[in-house]
Motif scaffolding. Structure first.
Motif, PDB file in Angstrom:
ATOM      1  N   ALA A 162     -14.322   0.404  -0.818  1.00  0.00           N
ATOM      2  CA  ALA A 162     -13.240  -0.271  -1.529  1.00  0.00           C
ATOM      3  C   ALA A 162     -13.846  -1.445  -2.274  1.00  0.00           C
ATOM      4  CB  ALA A 162     -12.159  -0.752  -0.561  1.00  0.00           C
ATOM      5  N   TYR A 196      -2.351  -6.516  -3.866  1.00  0.00           N
ATOM      6  CA  TYR A 196      -2.001  -7.719  -3.123  1.00  0.00           C
ATOM      7  C   TYR A 196      -1.430  -8.786  -4.049  1.00  0.00           C
ATOM      8  CZ  TYR A 196      -6.269  -9.809  -4.968  1.00  0.00           C
ATOM      9  OH  TYR A 196      -7.234 -10.298  -5.812  1.00  0.00           O
ATOM     10  N   TRP A 246      -9.786  -3.413   5.182  1.00  0.00           N
ATOM     11  CA  TRP A 246      -9.158  -2.168   5.585  1.00  0.00           C
ATOM     12  C   TRP A 246      -9.413  -1.989   7.086  1.00  0.00           C
ATOM     13  CZ3 TRP A 246      -5.709   0.968   3.441  1.00  0.00           C
ATOM     14  CH2 TRP A 246      -5.520   0.920   2.044  1.00  0.00           C
ATOM     15  N   GLN A 300       0.835  -1.187   0.000  1.00  0.00           N
ATOM     16  CA  GLN A 300       0.000   0.000   0.000  1.00  0.00           C
ATOM     17  C   GLN A 300       0.872   1.239   0.000  1.00  0.00           C
ATOM     18  OE1 GLN A 300      -1.567  -0.792   4.384  1.00  0.00           O
ATOM     19  NE2 GLN A 300      -1.944   1.356   3.876  1.00  0.00           N
ATOM     20  N   CYS A 322      -4.218  -1.829   4.944  1.00  0.00           N
ATOM     21  CA  CYS A 322      -4.846  -2.800   4.064  1.00  0.00           C
ATOM     22  C   CYS A 322      -4.357  -4.183   4.497  1.00  0.00           C
ATOM     23  CB  CYS A 322      -4.433  -2.499   2.625  1.00  0.00           C
ATOM     24  SG  CYS A 322      -5.217  -3.530   1.381  1.00  0.00           S
ATOM     25  N   CYS A 377      -3.965   0.093  -2.658  1.00  0.00           N
ATOM     26  CA  CYS A 377      -3.575  -1.176  -2.059  1.00  0.00           C
ATOM     27  C   CYS A 377      -3.601  -2.247  -3.140  1.00  0.00           C
ATOM     28  CB  CYS A 377      -4.525  -1.550  -0.928  1.00  0.00           C
ATOM     29  SG  CYS A 377      -4.284  -3.216  -0.276  1.00  0.00           S
ATOM     30  N   HIS A 415      -8.397  -0.612  -3.430  1.00  0.00           N
ATOM     31  CA  HIS A 415      -8.112   0.780  -3.099  1.00  0.00           C
ATOM     32  C   HIS A 415      -9.206   1.376  -2.220  1.00  0.00           C
ATOM     33  CE1 HIS A 415      -5.071   0.232  -6.043  1.00  0.00           C
ATOM     34  NE2 HIS A 415      -5.818   0.469  -7.116  1.00  0.00           N
ATOM     35  N   LEU A 416      -8.791   2.144  -1.229  1.00  0.00           N
ATOM     36  CA  LEU A 416      -9.726   2.777  -0.298  1.00  0.00           C
ATOM     37  C   LEU A 416     -10.042   4.191  -0.790  1.00  0.00           C
ATOM     38  CD1 LEU A 416     -11.167   2.551   2.504  1.00  0.00           C
ATOM     39  CD2 LEU A 416      -9.166   3.701   3.461  1.00  0.00           C
TER      40      LEU A 416
END
Lengths: 115, 110
Positions: B64, B25, B35, B6, B90, B23, B74-75
């Motif tokens: 998100a 992964y 989150w 992130q 995250c 974010c 993504h937030l």
């Protein structure tokens, strides 16, 4: 009730002391966790108990000893700690750890200082 | 291994500004994504979660969406408040193992 409680809130101990951190939840969760968090870093997993059995031990030194007396309680016994063990120790619980689907609920943490 | 990346920040915004914290992964299976928010001197609080692709998690104006094709979560928030100042983590979860990103410190100024 979605609360995880931890005691004490703050702890200062010498390197020869023995102390214990306590964690309690009454949500009926069957998985409980200990994390260590250093300043400005994410939590690092230490131990996982699933159905009161230790299921994960992330290569933590033996001076940290976890105990799960029953499904609601989790202890972390501390002995002969080093100054670098000073950190925020977080307890968490989740409904069931196995599937990874469930969120973890965190306690407020114990701020540990080793002198 | 499974991991989360992130944006580290810090991020400083004015009140009512739009927020995005990226974010992404890496995981071998199909993780759940979360989150969490941490206010000073406190533990982590779950902000939102998504358990499968295309799920959208939302809470307190934050959103998100689990994007499998871009491996992202993504937030976003349309209008931040001073009270949103905190560190945002995250995280992904597979089995008993939760992996956290490095955290993003957000400061919102009046």
């Amino acid at each position: 009730d979605t609360e995880v409680t931890q005691t004490p809130k703050h702890l200062v101990m010498g390197m020869t002391n023995k102390k214990s951190l306590k964690c309690e939840q009454h949500m009926g969760h069957r998985a409980m966790y200990w994390y260590k968090q250093k300043a400005k870093k994410p939590p690092e997993l230490m131990f996982v108990y699933s159905y009161e059995k230790l299921s994960i031990n992330e290569s933590v030194p033996s001076r940290f000893s976890p105990e799960c007396p029953n499904s609601s309680l989790l202890n972390l016994h501390l002995h002969a700690l080093q100054p670098e063990d000073s950190a925020l120790y977080l307890c968490a619980s989740s409904q069931d750890g196995a599937a990874g689907l469930y969120e973890q609920y965190f306690g407020p943490g114990t701020r540990l200082t080793v002198t | 291994g499974d991991s989360v990346t992130q944006m580290e920040g810090p991020v400083t915004l004015s009140e009512e500004a739009f927020l995005t914290i990226n974010c992404t992964y890496t995981a071998t299976g199909y993780p759940s994504l979360f989150w969490y928010v941490q206010y000073p001197g406190e533990g982590l609080q779950l902000l939102l979660k998504a358990t499968k692709a295309d799920d959208k998690g939302s809470n307190k104006g934050f959103e998100a969406t689990y994007r499998k094709e871009t491996t992202s979560f993504h937030l976003e928030k349309g209008s931040v408040q001073v009270s949103d100042s905190a560190v945002y983590f995250c995280a992904l979860s597979l089995e008993n193992d939760m992996r956290f990103g490095a955290g993003t410190r957000l400061t919102v100024k009046p």
